[in-house]
Design an enzyme around this catalytic site. Sequence first.
Site, PDB file in Angstrom:
ATOM      1  CG  ASP A  70      14.984  46.582  92.372  1.00 29.77           C
ATOM      2  OD1 ASP A  70      13.894  47.181  92.270  1.00 29.77           O
ATOM      3  OD2 ASP A  70      16.078  47.139  92.198  1.00 29.77           O
ATOM      4  CD  GLN A  71      16.988  44.683  84.849  1.00 26.19           C
ATOM      5  OE1 GLN A  71      16.361  45.513  84.220  1.00 26.19           O
ATOM      6  NE2 GLN A  71      17.220  43.461  84.405  1.00 26.19           N
TER       7      GLN A  71
END
Length: 193
Positions: A70-71
């Site tokens: 995830d970012q």
Amino acid sequence: MQRQVILASTSRYRLELLTRLRLPFEVQAPEVDETPLANETPRALAERLALEKARAVALRFPEAIVIGSDQVADLAGEPLGKPGDHARATAQLRRMRGQTLIFQTAVAVVCHATGFEARDLAPVRVVFRELGDAAIEQYLQAEQPYDCAGSAKSEGLGIALLESIDSDDPTALVGLPLIRTARMLRAAGVDLL
């Protein structure tokens, strides 16, 4: 026998990045609620979601080695997600011009059968240029990065929006830190070479 590898993601960017490792893998949607928790920092959000994605798919495929990532774009402690549309992307880029952001990119690897679980964070410091409204509009019309955290694709024309990128894992800004991913896959028993 090498275990099945699964990418727990719907991101075409992560799929393209993982392909660089030249190992067979499948893709499964993690079906995880990505809503930030109250007072959750961008870093904590990215780390939690990467691990939740990997765990969710690992529950369905307990023998597999599952990668979750995830970012979250971090603007002075405020999480900026994917804009979703032109108006929100314009607003994001206007707020980011001349600013330094940290793109908090987390990755997790989980295998239920072996009890393996690891996660890591690859923060990327990005300085945005002072951008005029016309440049922002021209960029958005050209690239339409509405599915990218922070509204900019550094692997494309979005690089022209930036003054600098500082990272020890060059693919982290695109969405999957491959150096860290490879390290964790090796630790989980995957032979990459």
